[in-house]
Write a protein that holds these residues in place. Structure first.
Motif, short mmCIF file in Angstrom:
data_model
loop_
_atom_site.label_atom_id
_atom_site.label_comp_id
_atom_site.label_asym_id
_atom_site.label_seq_id
_atom_site.Cartn_x
_atom_site.Cartn_y
_atom_site.Cartn_z
N SER A 1 0.81 -1.23 0.00
CA SER A 1 0.00 0.00 0.00
C SER A 1 0.84 1.27 0.00
O SER A 1 0.31 2.38 0.16
N GLN A 2 2.15 1.15 -0.17
CA GLN A 2 3.00 2.34 -0.24
C GLN A 2 2.72 3.12 -1.53
O GLN A 2 2.24 2.58 -2.50
N TYR A 3 3.01 4.39 -1.49
CA TYR A 3 2.93 5.27 -2.66
C TYR A 3 1.53 5.32 -3.30
O TYR A 3 1.38 5.08 -4.50
N PRO A 4 0.50 5.59 -2.52
CA PRO A 4 -0.85 5.68 -3.12
C PRO A 4 -0.94 6.88 -4.07
O PRO A 4 -0.30 7.90 -3.86
N ILE A 5 -1.73 6.71 -5.13
CA ILE A 5 -1.99 7.82 -6.06
C ILE A 5 -3.43 8.29 -5.97
O ILE A 5 -3.83 9.26 -6.61
N GLY A 6 -4.25 7.59 -5.18
CA GLY A 6 -5.64 7.97 -4.97
C GLY A 6 -5.97 7.99 -3.50
O GLY A 6 -5.18 7.57 -2.65
N ASP A 7 -7.16 8.48 -3.18
CA ASP A 7 -7.61 8.60 -1.80
C ASP A 7 -8.14 7.25 -1.32
O ASP A 7 -9.18 6.77 -1.81
N ASN A 8 -7.44 6.61 -0.38
CA ASN A 8 -7.89 5.32 0.13
C ASN A 8 -9.20 5.41 0.91
O ASN A 8 -9.76 4.37 1.27
N GLY A 9 -9.66 6.62 1.14
CA GLY A 9 -10.93 6.79 1.85
C GLY A 9 -12.14 6.69 0.93
O GLY A 9 -13.27 6.73 1.41
N THR A 10 -11.92 6.53 -0.38
CA THR A 10 -13.03 6.42 -1.33
C THR A 10 -12.85 5.17 -2.19
O THR A 10 -11.72 4.73 -2.43
N PRO A 11 -13.96 4.59 -2.68
CA PRO A 11 -13.84 3.40 -3.55
C PRO A 11 -13.02 3.68 -4.81
O PRO A 11 -12.21 2.86 -5.23
N ASP A 12 -13.23 4.84 -5.43
CA ASP A 12 -12.48 5.17 -6.64
C ASP A 12 -11.00 5.32 -6.36
O ASP A 12 -10.15 4.87 -7.15
#
Length: 402
Positions: A376-387
């Motif tokens: 889960s390192q280096y996210p490019i999106g908001d993990n708080g939303t499904p998208d």
């Protein structure tokens, strides 16, 4: 030995095979069920149509005997009971593709689109199932020929003896005749009696209409009045707006060795080739030069690549061959849900799977600089939303040299 094409289709597509195909294609099981149950009758009808052409009976006869020698049931056994996956799926896709295209000819694309529409599956999935259904049907015909020592005429007679059962098996809502470019299904012909009755009824209707008109104009000396539906002249304005660009349309990407890839404009291949071709674009040794895969997919919670991933992975191999100095590394990522160690393990397994497929498709090992799972390192999106979580579950490649 199945006595009909429908029996052969039903015997092959067991529940276990349907589940395996669903996982392989990344489709919902209920949609795969619907597509399978539509693909069989569609192919069977197309075979009947093919035999109505001058060279059709001989073509089907030869194709079916060829299919018997291609070990359909061996592939299916490996798919269901073995590891299955992309390799077996690719083999079935290639062989089935040859068969259903030979049967459907110029109606191949319309039939693929019709199965896709009817079952709400991707066009690639519809094509795979039509190909597999064609393989199953031809294999069944070939086995019936050998078992009963049938000649060409006997084979054709046996096929047409199933015509009514084939037509009855077409699911409601599936437009087989339209997809085949026909006004009616094969073997459906108007009888002389039906045409004669239609003509008589038409003449009677005309006589009655003339009588009504004569009565109206004879007895009425004023213009007729019209009901509200006929008098309603309300219209809706139509706004002529340009359709948004199709970001999934096929787009040719030309390589330095004069080969052309079918890719997507602005997609992974397009951006990667632009980067490798531009001498002003330098390697970022600190942050890396990353390109996300746009068409690489896995079965849920698995490192098993879906069949739809093949085209993009083959394109990457083609790009590496056109840029022999290029060297890449594969990266795998997940969202932050669940156990972090399990996410790391899954991302590594998926990265390894991509690397292995690139090697299998012909990539030179000296151009592949390993694979790394980052969890889960280096996210490019908001993990708080499904998208956002969907964006973070990705695969990418890093250009290490060019």
């Amino acid at each position: 030995m199945a006595s009909t094409l429908a029996d052969a289709h039903k015997a092959v597509f067991t529940e276990d095979l349907r589940r395996k195909i669903s996982a392989l294609l990344g489709e919902r099981e209920q949609d795969i069920h619907k597509a399978i149950d539509a693909s069989g009758p569609a192919i069977h009808t197309a075979i009947l149509k093919r035999t109505e052409l001058p060279d059709g009976p001989m073509a089907i006869y030869n194709l079916s005997q060829q299919a018997v020698g291609n070990d359909l049931h061996g592939y299916l056994h490996e798919l269901v009971s073995g590891t299955g996956g992309l390799a077996v799926g690719n083999a079935l896709s290639a062989k089935g593709g040859d068969y259903y295209k030979a049967i459907l000819g110029e109606r191949t694309e319309p039939m693929v689109q019709e199965i896709s529409r009817f079952a709400a599956v991707k066009a690639d999935s519809a094509a795979f199932l039509l190909g597999l259904s064609a393989f199953v049907a031809l294999d069944a015909i070939g086995r019936h020929i050998h078992h009963n020592s049938l000649d060409l005429a006997g084979t054709n007679h046996w096929l047409w003896s199933q015509r009514d059962a084939i037509v009855a098996s077409i699911p409601a809502g599936l437009s087989v005749a339209q997809a085949l470019g026909l006004q009616r299904l094969p073997g459906s012909k108007e009888t002389t009696s039906a045409r004669r009755n239609s003509l008589v009824y038409g003449i009677i209707a005309i006589i009655i209409l003339i009588g009504i008109l004569f009565y109206v104009f004879k007895t009425c000396n004023r213009a007729p009045t019209y009901g509200p539906n006929q008098n309603d002249t309300t219209t809706r304005a139509v706004t002529d707006t340009a359709a948004p660009p199709d970001t999934t349309a096929s787009y040719p990407v030309t390589l330095p060795n004069n080969t052309t890839l079918n890719a997507v404009k602005g997609g992974t291949e397009d951006r990667l080739v632009a980067f490798l071709s531009d001498p002003n674009q330098k390697i970022d040794r600190k942050n890396g030069n990353w390109f996300e895969f746009t068409r690489v997919r896995f079965a849920s919670n698995s490192a098993q690549l879906l069949l739809e991933s093949e085209s993009q992975l083959r394109n990457i191999v083609g790009i590496l061959q056109a840029f022999p100095k290029a060297r890449i590394r594969i990266g795998g990522y997940t969202d932050n849900t669940g156990d972090s160690l399990e996410n790391l393990r899954l991302s590594q397994a998926r990265a390894d799977s991509v690397l292995a497929r690139l090697e299998a498709f012909g990539a030179s090992k000296h151009q592949l600089d390993g694979a790394k799972g980052y969890g889960s390192q280096y996210p490019i999106g908001d993990n708080g939303t499904p998208d956002g979580r969907s964006m973070n579950r990705r695969m990418a490649l890093e250009v290490r040299d060019k």
